[in-house]
Enzyme design. Structure first.
Site, PDB file in Angstrom:
ATOM      1  N   GLY A 162       0.843  -1.183   0.000  1.00  0.00           N
ATOM      2  CA  GLY A 162       0.000   0.000   0.000  1.00  0.00           C
ATOM      3  C   GLY A 162       0.876   1.228   0.000  1.00  0.00           C
ATOM      4  O   GLY A 162       2.055   1.143  -0.282  1.00  0.00           O
ATOM      5  N   SER A 163       0.306   2.385   0.294  1.00  0.00           N
ATOM      6  CA  SER A 163       1.101   3.611   0.338  1.00  0.00           C
ATOM      7  C   SER A 163       0.204   4.806   0.598  1.00  0.00           C
ATOM      8  O   SER A 163      -1.012   4.759   0.389  1.00  0.00           O
ATOM      9  CB  SER A 163       1.859   3.851  -0.979  1.00  0.00           C
ATOM     10  N   ASN A 164       0.828   5.902   1.026  1.00  0.00           N
ATOM     11  CA  ASN A 164       0.198   7.215   1.075  1.00  0.00           C
ATOM     12  C   ASN A 164       1.026   8.177   0.237  1.00  0.00           C
ATOM     13  O   ASN A 164       2.247   8.035   0.146  1.00  0.00           O
ATOM     14  CB  ASN A 164       0.165   7.791   2.497  1.00  0.00           C
ATOM     15  N   ASN A 181      -4.432   4.380  -1.621  1.00  0.00           N
ATOM     16  CA  ASN A 181      -4.777   3.063  -2.164  1.00  0.00           C
ATOM     17  C   ASN A 181      -6.246   2.844  -2.437  1.00  0.00           C
ATOM     18  O   ASN A 181      -6.602   1.802  -3.001  1.00  0.00           O
ATOM     19  CB  ASN A 181      -4.240   1.925  -1.292  1.00  0.00           C
TER      20      ASN A 181
END
Length: 816
Positions: free
Chosen positions: A239-241, A511
């Protein structure tokens, strides 16, 4: 095809116009920025925390210097990868053992994995892509990087010797060997498939025709299979921001970027930090995935970018109608087609071999399982094949070659539209002009909502409705993917039909789909296969939007109404807990009227636990008593398989909200905890039992009960699971012991805050949370991990004066 002489002449003119052209050795002759001459040469400088600065005359030199430095840090991990993509794991590690592709969370049997990659190699997929002219094949710069990378890697092995490798993990190992260009390109291809075929390695590598006693159908209903697939897909641990700010949202009126990818802390899908410079041609810094000699997340002088895993599907299964009595032939428009049989052999350690025949169709290879789920049975009547949009994608190499030189978000957008090579991520960027960009111009099967419906197999009706994943009817030629006139590759959605947005305030992604990257300007009207619209967002997405908006409107209690670079750093590590902000007040009301509850561990008294929660700061900081207890509460709340016979059976997470999702208020809804749901009581009581049963105090803090092991050291980890509403996502494993949470599985990895201040040197702060090296004996094995624990950052050194001022800087020149 690019005319090489015209290309070089054009670049030389640009270098002269910019006043560049001198190499690190101060040569004055005109240079070819791709391959200067027949020799490889580079300057490798090491700075604080193992930061690698590579300077060379040409791209071949960059690859040469980078791979030498990278091998110093991570030789064992990447050597293991080259064994994998060659289909040789059974030979060196045994056919019954397994390995985990940490980037997608799949665990793969060695023998199945070897056959999967042997199939790719037998079909010469990688060689065919290597031979293509750009944009389908690699640009000359990418080819030069690979040539240099191979030379540098092999030079390191010659200099050090396998018997003397610094990492004991592979010191003297027979599977550490010199590499070829093909090895490197095979690693590139493996990464391209990470979000598609690589989630079905076991299912493709083991697929065999049915025997005479095989089942005639799957016993699960399409709806049950769709639910299983959805849960498994949600379990993929990547995932990620990212937050991109434009001029309207920053104190200095320039752009700013937070990049916060949540990638694995172990395995080969880690980042390595580097700075690459060809004077007058290339100057970029950031991080690269293991085995890729390009900056994949980072910045140039005027542009910063990051990526988050996209919601779009990269593949579609096709359901085949088999010819009666012939399970390796299938019908298309009523006519039989024989599957392509590929006879393969895998060598074992004793010199013997195992043979297996794998089968492919016009749609792709036959598979029987995905993400460990055997939901695609090969029966006498039907089978499934996997069509993979990234099976023809080396264009992402060209994308990053060009991005590493780009200087604005509009230039980056044009690169995406031209190459269409981003395999499975969104792109979020900001530039010194004060523009912010969000784009999901990524490789996605061209399946309209209408086609997904008209061509749906029985399983596809369920998966398209609930997941947006088409499972198509392989018995009809008309169910092939559509073609867009502007698409570089047949069968993928063209850039004109993919979502993107440029603004001067802010854009984010965590995401969820493209829809709410800007609440002020939702993106709508795209195919469901790319993502959903008008639906509930994850709590992590909502918190990122909330914190960004609160800073801009000044409602966060801080001075001013726009971001400074320091305020963006503070935002990512403030450890606010969205689930706590939404639920804790209601949970404390439940505590006030329910002194005793029953959970998985039996009856418990709640007074002490409720007192701890009442005094908790609602942040997952290291010294915040209550963080461990609340994390266990949320973990148990997410559990749907409550034992029958308890008051909570039949209830689950879907019933916890009191205020439902409102499409007109998607950041603030749903909200409220439904304390009338017996599952809430069950979750709290189970959390209390989890701690008491393992001898953990109810007021335990993360400092003592959420750690990452580095040798004998236990480094405390702040932050918490993104699925529980932590923007600073950090997922440790619950050990069900007195240790509590230990060892990070995935979470914040290469974190960067890049601010453009109007001069030649971007103001950058970074932290590579798991540190630069996988070698336990390296000085760069734990140094940044300890810094992360203390919420410290590493100052970026982009301009030459800043690099030279590094007191820990060392330098070496290599050539051959």
């Amino acid at each position: 095809m690019i005319n090489r002489s015209i290309y070089i002449a054009t670049v030389s003119l640009l270098i002269s116009a910019c006043g560049g052209g001198n190499s690190y050795s101060n040569t004055q002759k005109p240079i070819d920025p791709i391959v200067d001459d027949s020799a490889f040469r580079a300057e490798i400088r090491r700075g604080e925390y193992g930061m690698v600065h590579i300077k060379a005359n040409d791209y071949a030199g960059i690859g040469y210097g980078y791979s030498y430095a990278f091998a110093e840090d991570n030789i064992c991990t990447i050597a293991d990868v080259y064994v994998t993509v060659s289909g040789e794991r059974s030979k060196y590690f045994g056919p019954d053992a397994s390995w985990t592709m940490t980037g997608n969370g799949t665990t793969n049997n060695n023998l199945n994995s070897d056959f999967f990659f042997k199939l790719i190699n037998a079909e010469q997929r990688v060689e065919n892509l290597m031979a293509q002219a750009p944009p389908l094949g690699p640009l000359p710069e990418a080819q030069a990087l690979v040539k240099g990378y191979v030379a540098g890697y092999n030079r390191y092995l010659r200099d050090v010797g396998v018997e003397n490798l610094p990492d004991p993990t592979c010191r003297g190992a027979s599977w550490v060997r010199p590499i070829t260009e093909l090895d490197v390109y095979r690693r590139f291809y493996q990464l391209a498939l990470l979000g598609s075929s690589a989630v079905a390695i076991n299912g493709i590598g083991s697929a065999q025709p049915p025997g005479p006693n095989s089942l005639s159908a799957n016993t699960s209903s399409p709806e049950q299979i769709a639910q299983q697939l959805g849960e498994a897909w949600q379990g993929i641990q990547i995932g990620s921001n990212a937050i991109a700010l434009g001029s309207d949202a920053t104190a200095n009126g320039k752009g700013m970027l937070l990049g916060n990818p949540h990638f694995p802390w172990d395995g080969a899908e880690r980042f390595h930090q580097a700075h690459m410079t060809i004077p007058g041609t290339l100057d970029t810094t950031g991080s690269a995935l293991f085995g890729v000699p390009m900056i994949l997340i980072g910045h140039t002088q005027n542009l910063a970018w990051s990526h988050t895993v996209s919601s779009a599907w990269r593949f579609t299964p096709y359901q085949l109608t088999l010819v009666p009595g012939d399970p390796t032939s299938y019908l298309v428009d009523g006519q039989p087609e024989a599957m392509l049989a590929q006879e393969l052999s895998v060598e074992l350690a004793d010199g013997t071999a195992v043979s297996r025949t794998l089968y492919s169709t016009r749609w792709g290879p036959v598979l029987t399982e995905i993400l460990g789920l055997p939901v695609f049975p090969w029966t006498p009547a039907a089978a499934f094949a996997l069509a993979d949009a990234n099976a023809l994608n080396f264009r992402y190499l060209n994308h990053f070659v060009e991005t590493n030189r780009a200087q604005s978000v509009r230039e980056l957008l044009a690169i995406m539209q031209r190459n269409q090579g981003i395999p499975w991520v969104n792109t979020i960027a900001a530039d010194s002009n004060g523009e912010a960009l969000y784009a999901d111009i990524s490789v996605t099967p061209n399946v309209s909502d209408q086609k997904a419906l008209e061509c749906a197999s029985p399983l596809g009706v369920a998966t398209a409705n609930t997941l947006g994943l088409p499972v198509l009817d392989g018995s009809r030629a008309a169910c092939a993917w559509d073609n867009d006139a502007d698409a570089v590759q047949t069968g993928i959605i063209g850039p004109d039909n993919m979502p993107w947005l440029i603004r001067r305030d802010y854009l984010t992604n965590s995401n969820d789909s493209y829809w709410l990257s800007s609440p002020e300007q939702p993106l709508e009207g795209f195919f469901r296969i790319i993502g959903d619209e008008g639906t509930e967002r994850r709590m992590r997405t909502r918190l990122g939007l909330l914190m960004t908006k609160q800073r801009i409107d000044g409602s966060d209690g801080l001075p001013g109404t726009k971001f400074t670079r320091q305020q963006m750093q503070d935002l990512i590590f403030n450890n606010r807990h969205m689930a706590a902000e939404l639920w804790l007040d209601d949970l404390l009301q439940l505590c006030a009227v329910t002194p005793g509850m029953i959970g998985a561990g039996g009856p418990v008294q709640t007074a002490e636990a409720c007192a701890v929660l009442a005094s908790w700061t609602r942040r997952d900081d290291l010294d915040a008593p209550g963080a461990v207890l609340f994390r266990r509460f949320v973990a148990n709340l997410f559990i749907s398989d409550v034992p029958t016979g308890t008051a909570a059976s039949g209830f689950g997470f879907a019933d916890v909200w009191t205020t439902p999702f409102d499409v007109n208020d998607p950041v603030n809804t749903p909200s409220g905890l439904n304390i009338a749901n017996p599952h809430v009581q069950y979750a709290l009581a189970s959390a209390i039992s989890d701690l008491q049963g393992n001898g953990i105090p109810l007021d335990a803090s993360l400092r003592t009960h959420a750690t990452e092991s580095r040798g004998e050291a236990k480094i405390p980890m702040h932050g918490g699971p993104g699925g529980y509403g932590l923007f600073n996502a950090m997922s440790n494993t619950w050990s069900n012991s007195d240790a509590g949470y230990n060892d990070v599985v995935h979470g914040a990895s290469f974190v960067q805050v890049v601010s453009f201040d109007g001069d030649e040197c971007p103001d950058t702060q970074t932290i590579l949370t798991y540190s630069q090296s996988t070698n336990s004996e390296s000085p760069y094995f734990a140094d940044q991990t300890e810094m992360y624990s203390r919420k410290e950052w590493v100052a970026g050194r982009f301009c030459e004066a800043a690099v030279a001022a590094d007191r820990r800087l060392s330098s070496m020149e290599i050539s051959e």
